[in-house]
Design an enzyme around this catalytic site. Structure first.
Site, PDB file in Angstrom:
ATOM      1  N   ARG A 204       4.333 -73.394-113.855  1.00 52.01           N
ATOM      2  CA  ARG A 204       5.539 -73.586-113.274  1.00 52.01           C
ATOM      3  C   ARG A 204       5.440 -74.909-113.767  1.00 52.01           C
ATOM      4  O   ARG A 204       4.302 -75.642-112.672  1.00 52.01           O
ATOM      5  CB  ARG A 204       5.051 -72.716-112.177  1.00 52.01           C
ATOM      6  CG  ARG A 204       6.367 -73.208-110.711  1.00 52.01           C
ATOM      7  CD  ARG A 204       8.017 -73.022-112.159  1.00 52.01           C
ATOM      8  NE  ARG A 204       8.760 -74.089-111.038  1.00 52.01           N
ATOM      9  CZ  ARG A 204       9.812 -73.131-110.100  1.00 52.01           C
ATOM     10  NH1 ARG A 204       9.081 -71.528-109.782  1.00 52.01           N
ATOM     11  NH2 ARG A 204      10.900 -73.851-108.953  1.00 52.01           N
TER      12      ARG A 204
ATOM     13  N   ASP B  69       8.281 -67.535-111.858  1.00 52.07           N
ATOM     14  CA  ASP B  69       9.378 -67.677-110.206  1.00 52.07           C
ATOM     15  C   ASP B  69       8.580 -67.264-109.273  1.00 52.07           C
ATOM     16  O   ASP B  69       8.568 -66.192-109.534  1.00 52.07           O
ATOM     17  CB  ASP B  69      10.443 -68.383-111.124  1.00 52.07           C
ATOM     18  CG  ASP B  69      11.570 -68.621-109.143  1.00 52.07           C
ATOM     19  OD1 ASP B  69      10.468 -69.263-108.285  1.00 52.07           O
ATOM     20  OD2 ASP B  69      12.097 -68.295-108.892  1.00 52.07           O
TER      21      ASP B  69
ATOM     22  N   ARG C 281      11.939 -71.705-116.270  1.00 51.18           N
ATOM     23  CA  ARG C 281      10.493 -71.864-115.414  1.00 51.18           C
ATOM     24  C   ARG C 281       9.712 -70.882-116.482  1.00 51.18           C
ATOM     25  O   ARG C 281      10.155 -69.554-116.823  1.00 51.18           O
ATOM     26  CB  ARG C 281      10.109 -71.656-114.227  1.00 51.18           C
ATOM     27  CG  ARG C 281      11.327 -70.825-113.335  1.00 51.18           C
ATOM     28  CD  ARG C 281      12.352 -70.558-111.992  1.00 51.18           C
ATOM     29  NE  ARG C 281      12.894 -72.145-112.340  1.00 51.18           N
ATOM     30  CZ  ARG C 281      13.986 -71.872-110.871  1.00 51.18           C
ATOM     31  NH1 ARG C 281      13.209 -71.180-109.599  1.00 51.18           N
ATOM     32  NH2 ARG C 281      14.313 -72.373-111.276  1.00 51.18           N
TER      33      ARG C 281
ATOM     34  N   ASP D 269       8.536 -65.471-105.243  1.00 53.54           N
ATOM     35  CA  ASP D 269       9.436 -65.897-103.613  1.00 53.54           C
ATOM     36  C   ASP D 269       9.425 -65.134-103.332  1.00 53.54           C
ATOM     37  O   ASP D 269       8.994 -63.680-103.250  1.00 53.54           O
ATOM     38  CB  ASP D 269      10.834 -65.881-104.602  1.00 53.54           C
ATOM     39  CG  ASP D 269      11.613 -67.019-104.884  1.00 53.54           C
ATOM     40  OD1 ASP D 269      11.358 -67.672-104.551  1.00 53.54           O
ATOM     41  OD2 ASP D 269      12.766 -66.691-106.180  1.00 53.54           O
TER      42      ASP D 269
END
Length: 165
Positions: A88, A100, A97, A102
């Site tokens: 990344r 990712d 990307r 989160d």
């Protein structure tokens, strides 16, 4: 370390062999000390959202639930390290990307600090987050907003498709 808590992590990618990357990243999360992988959703395909995403390939997304004794900040550091391991690069907002990750939810805590907002501030607007989460944990509460399953039903169609179990 804190008392163990259930945390939910959104995972996505749109560069490279995305499905393989997601599976490998999920396995990598399961190897982290202080993190126990409990469940993961199916994989979902979604179109990129937001400004500057024209021409990007579709994303593959999922969510994973972990039981963790790490603090929210320490867990976020782990997520950044896993992203970096998978190539990344944080160049520009909404860039394509390789991975990712989160931090969506950390128990029922509400956290608003520079660089760390939980619940994730836009998760309730995103079908690529709510649909996978509703698949595995529809009764999960997003503090201040409601239950995941109810919120998922209220979303407009965003072209998110379930790929696999």
């Amino acid at each position: 370390m804190t008392p163990p808590v259930m945390a939910w992590i959104g995972i996505g990618a749109n560069l490279g062999d995305t499905a393989a990357t997601l599976r490998a990243a999920i396995a990598a999360l399961g190897e982290v000390g202080g993190v126990r992988l409990l469940q993961s959703s199916s994989l979902y395909r979604s179109t990129p959202m937001g400004p500057g995403v024209e021409g990007q390939p579709d994303y593959i997304n999922a969510v994973v639930g972990v039981h963790t004794a790490l603090t929210p900040a320490a867990l976020l550091d782990v997520l950044f390290a896993v992203e970096l391991h998978f190539g990344r690069q944080r160049s520009v907002r909404n860039a394509a990307r390789t991975l990712d990750l989160d931090l969506l939810l950390y128990g029922e805590q509400v956290i608003d600090q520079p660089g760390l907002q939980v619940p994730h501030p836009r998760m309730h607007e995103r079908a690529f987050v709510l649909l996978p989460l509703a698949e595995v944990a529809p009764d999960t509460l997003i503090p201040g907003l409601g239950r995941v399953g109810t919120l998922a039903l209220q979303l407009p169609d965003q072209g998110v498709t379930r790929l696999s179990g």
